[in-house]
Write an enzyme that holds these catalytic residues in place. Structure first.
Site, PDB file in Angstrom:
ATOM      1  N   HIS A  71      18.952 -44.989 -37.554  1.00  0.00           N
ATOM      2  CA  HIS A  71      19.847 -43.968 -37.018  1.00  0.00           C
ATOM      3  C   HIS A  71      21.309 -44.384 -37.170  1.00  0.00           C
ATOM      4  O   HIS A  71      21.613 -45.587 -37.268  1.00  0.00           O
ATOM      5  CB  HIS A  71      19.562 -43.743 -35.524  1.00  0.00           C
ATOM      6  CG  HIS A  71      18.140 -43.433 -35.202  1.00  0.00           C
ATOM      7  ND1 HIS A  71      17.150 -44.395 -35.191  1.00  0.00           N
ATOM      8  CD2 HIS A  71      17.525 -42.261 -34.867  1.00  0.00           C
ATOM      9  CE1 HIS A  71      15.990 -43.839 -34.869  1.00  0.00           C
ATOM     10  NE2 HIS A  71      16.190 -42.552 -34.670  1.00  0.00           N
ATOM     11  N   HIS A 114       9.879 -47.149 -33.167  1.00  0.00           N
ATOM     12  CA  HIS A 114      10.057 -47.015 -34.611  1.00  0.00           C
ATOM     13  C   HIS A 114       9.720 -48.351 -35.259  1.00  0.00           C
ATOM     14  O   HIS A 114      10.123 -49.406 -34.770  1.00  0.00           O
ATOM     15  CB  HIS A 114      11.501 -46.635 -34.955  1.00  0.00           C
ATOM     16  CG  HIS A 114      11.887 -45.253 -34.536  1.00  0.00           C
ATOM     17  ND1 HIS A 114      11.950 -44.198 -35.418  1.00  0.00           N
ATOM     18  CD2 HIS A 114      12.228 -44.762 -33.329  1.00  0.00           C
ATOM     19  CE1 HIS A 114      12.321 -43.105 -34.758  1.00  0.00           C
ATOM     20  NE2 HIS A 114      12.490 -43.424 -33.490  1.00  0.00           N
ATOM     21  N   MET A 171      18.820 -37.148 -32.046  1.00  0.00           N
ATOM     22  CA  MET A 171      19.776 -38.065 -32.677  1.00  0.00           C
ATOM     23  C   MET A 171      19.370 -38.416 -34.105  1.00  0.00           C
ATOM     24  O   MET A 171      19.691 -39.505 -34.592  1.00  0.00           O
ATOM     25  CB  MET A 171      19.893 -39.347 -31.835  1.00  0.00           C
ATOM     26  CG  MET A 171      20.262 -39.099 -30.380  1.00  0.00           C
ATOM     27  SD  MET A 171      20.073 -40.593 -29.388  1.00  0.00           S
ATOM     28  CE  MET A 171      20.283 -39.903 -27.721  1.00  0.00           C
ATOM     29  N   SER A 172      18.672 -37.504 -34.767  1.00  0.00           N
ATOM     30  CA  SER A 172      18.200 -37.783 -36.129  1.00  0.00           C
ATOM     31  C   SER A 172      18.108 -36.481 -36.912  1.00  0.00           C
ATOM     32  O   SER A 172      18.677 -35.464 -36.528  1.00  0.00           O
ATOM     33  CB  SER A 172      16.825 -38.479 -36.076  1.00  0.00           C
ATOM     34  OG  SER A 172      15.836 -37.586 -35.580  1.00  0.00           O
ATOM     35  N   SER A 207       9.667 -40.865 -32.935  1.00  0.00           N
ATOM     36  CA  SER A 207       9.140 -41.730 -31.875  1.00  0.00           C
ATOM     37  C   SER A 207       7.740 -41.312 -31.447  1.00  0.00           C
ATOM     38  O   SER A 207       7.493 -40.149 -31.127  1.00  0.00           O
ATOM     39  CB  SER A 207      10.073 -41.691 -30.659  1.00  0.00           C
ATOM     40  OG  SER A 207      11.360 -42.164 -30.993  1.00  0.00           O
ATOM     41  N   TYR A 266      23.437 -44.380 -34.818  1.00  0.00           N
ATOM     42  CA  TYR A 266      23.870 -45.135 -33.638  1.00  0.00           C
ATOM     43  C   TYR A 266      23.484 -46.612 -33.695  1.00  0.00           C
ATOM     44  O   TYR A 266      23.961 -47.406 -32.886  1.00  0.00           O
ATOM     45  CB  TYR A 266      23.354 -44.495 -32.341  1.00  0.00           C
ATOM     46  CG  TYR A 266      21.854 -44.448 -32.173  1.00  0.00           C
ATOM     47  CD1 TYR A 266      21.108 -45.585 -31.890  1.00  0.00           C
ATOM     48  CD2 TYR A 266      21.183 -43.232 -32.264  1.00  0.00           C
ATOM     49  CE1 TYR A 266      19.738 -45.540 -31.722  1.00  0.00           C
ATOM     50  CE2 TYR A 266      19.805 -43.171 -32.093  1.00  0.00           C
ATOM     51  CZ  TYR A 266      19.089 -44.321 -31.825  1.00  0.00           C
ATOM     52  OH  TYR A 266      17.730 -44.261 -31.663  1.00  0.00           O
ATOM     53  N   GLU A 267      22.636 -46.973 -34.658  1.00  0.00           N
ATOM     54  CA  GLU A 267      22.337 -48.392 -34.843  1.00  0.00           C
ATOM     55  C   GLU A 267      23.421 -49.097 -35.653  1.00  0.00           C
ATOM     56  O   GLU A 267      23.327 -50.304 -35.885  1.00  0.00           O
ATOM     57  CB  GLU A 267      20.983 -48.551 -35.533  1.00  0.00           C
ATOM     58  CG  GLU A 267      19.799 -48.074 -34.708  1.00  0.00           C
ATOM     59  CD  GLU A 267      18.499 -48.151 -35.475  1.00  0.00           C
ATOM     60  OE1 GLU A 267      17.945 -49.254 -35.584  1.00  0.00           O
ATOM     61  OE2 GLU A 267      18.049 -47.097 -35.986  1.00  0.00           O
ATOM     62  N   ASN A 295      11.307 -34.228 -23.317  1.00  0.00           N
ATOM     63  CA  ASN A 295      11.914 -34.007 -21.995  1.00  0.00           C
ATOM     64  C   ASN A 295      12.637 -32.674 -22.051  1.00  0.00           C
ATOM     65  O   ASN A 295      12.980 -32.186 -23.137  1.00  0.00           O
ATOM     66  CB  ASN A 295      12.895 -35.129 -21.634  1.00  0.00           C
ATOM     67  CG  ASN A 295      14.039 -35.231 -22.633  1.00  0.00           C
ATOM     68  OD1 ASN A 295      13.855 -35.707 -23.762  1.00  0.00           O
ATOM     69  ND2 ASN A 295      15.217 -34.775 -22.233  1.00  0.00           N
ATOM     70  N   ALA A 298      11.508 -36.716 -32.039  1.00  0.00           N
ATOM     71  CA  ALA A 298      11.410 -36.483 -30.601  1.00  0.00           C
ATOM     72  C   ALA A 298      12.720 -35.849 -30.162  1.00  0.00           C
ATOM     73  O   ALA A 298      13.789 -36.295 -30.575  1.00  0.00           O
ATOM     74  CB  ALA A 298      11.171 -37.790 -29.860  1.00  0.00           C
ATOM     75  N   HIS A 305      14.367 -43.480 -22.553  1.00  0.00           N
ATOM     76  CA  HIS A 305      13.663 -43.663 -23.821  1.00  0.00           C
ATOM     77  C   HIS A 305      12.177 -43.914 -23.586  1.00  0.00           C
ATOM     78  O   HIS A 305      11.325 -43.518 -24.401  1.00  0.00           O
ATOM     79  CB  HIS A 305      14.286 -44.820 -24.609  1.00  0.00           C
ATOM     80  CG  HIS A 305      13.778 -44.907 -26.023  1.00  0.00           C
ATOM     81  ND1 HIS A 305      14.027 -43.932 -26.967  1.00  0.00           N
ATOM     82  CD2 HIS A 305      13.003 -45.838 -26.635  1.00  0.00           C
ATOM     83  CE1 HIS A 305      13.447 -44.264 -28.111  1.00  0.00           C
ATOM     84  NE2 HIS A 305      12.815 -45.409 -27.939  1.00  0.00           N
TER      85      HIS A 305
END
Length: 272
Positions: A84, A62, A211-212, A31, A86-87, A235, A114, A245
């Protein structure tokens, strides 16, 4: 050949036809880091939608774009954004570009992301070199894959190449950038971590979470690629600290210039 390997071969064939060339290095950008692709010379852009087996990303920050060019003599394929789990995709979907690049001759994989920081002393905008990772996604891109007559057993004793990590620190020092180093925990997402999950991850030894990346690295190592991983800490988890996000994208954009110089310097050294 299993279904996932056949899909990767089809992707690689279509990519080779579009580029008319092979690949030395694959760079996958997280990201807010799309500017890295702008350092390539003689560059061409391709929408991933022209390639079979590569789904489009639905995540803000993305894009579904590839940029191919050179740094010195090095042929670099840059994946601007990723898909990802989660998609709704499978592990094989998530890592298909890695598999295709390997089939086109890539020897090195530079992956960025990120991530949320788990060290209280860290600040948003820090950059971390991945020393190791925890795959907590519950899956693997090698699920059901058969090569040479059996399952793919991959040595993960050194998922991130120590020479590339040392190179990243040297380039960072030359450009005045201070790097962290630590362990990345890869989770399924898309929910951010609860306070209890943050505490668990710290106990497990993680210093950043996202998450990647972890599945992509497993795929890369299964093909023998040398891997360097970089996390932009967007963060830092703490009591009462919310995560959005929008914040991830904003901080990523703010440090993008530093990360671009770092990645470009690393690639120039590899090309030398």
């Amino acid at each position: 050949m299993t279904t996932s390997d056949a899909a990767a071969a089809a992707t690689a064939a279509a990519l080779h036809h579009a580029l008319g060339d092979e690949v030395d290095v694959l760079v996958t950008l997280g990201s807010g880091l799309s500017g890295v692709a702008d350092v390539l010379t003689d560059a061409v852009s391709l929408p991933t939608t022209i390639l079979p087996g590569i789904p489009a990303s639905t995540v803000p920050g993305h894009t579904s774009t590839l940029r191919y060019g050179r740094i010195g003599s090095l042929r670099v394929l840059t994946q601007v954004g990723r898909v990802h789990l989660y998609e709704g995709h499978t592990g094989a979907d998530v890592t298909r570009m890695v598999d295709a690049a390997a089939l086109l001759g890539a020897h090195t994989f530079l992956v960025t992301n990120a991530a949320g920081g788990l060290e209280p002393s860290w600040t948003p905008g820090d950059v971390m070199v991945l020393r190791d990772h925890l795959n907590l996604t519950g899956t693997t891109p090698l699920l059901g894959v058969v090569r040479d007559g059996g399952p793919v057993f991959v040595d993960m004793a050194e998922p991130y190449d120590h020479e590339l990590r040392a190179l990243a620190h040297r380039v960072a020092a030359d450009t005045g950038l201070s790097l962290r180093e630590g362990v990345y925990a890869g989770l399924l997402g898309p929910a951010y971590e609860t306070p209890a999950e943050v505490a668990m991850l710290r106990t497990l030894g993680a210093t950043a979470v996202g998450m990647s990346t972890v599945l992509e690295v497993v795929a890369a190592r299964s093909h023998g690629l040398d891997v360097l991983g970089l996390s932009t800490i967007t963060n830092v988890h703490g009591d009462g600290v919310e995560t959005t996000h929008a914040e991830v994208i904003e901080v990523g954009a703010r440090v993008a210039a530093d990360v671009t110089r770092l990645v470009a310097g690393i690639l120039r050294d590899i090309a030398a």
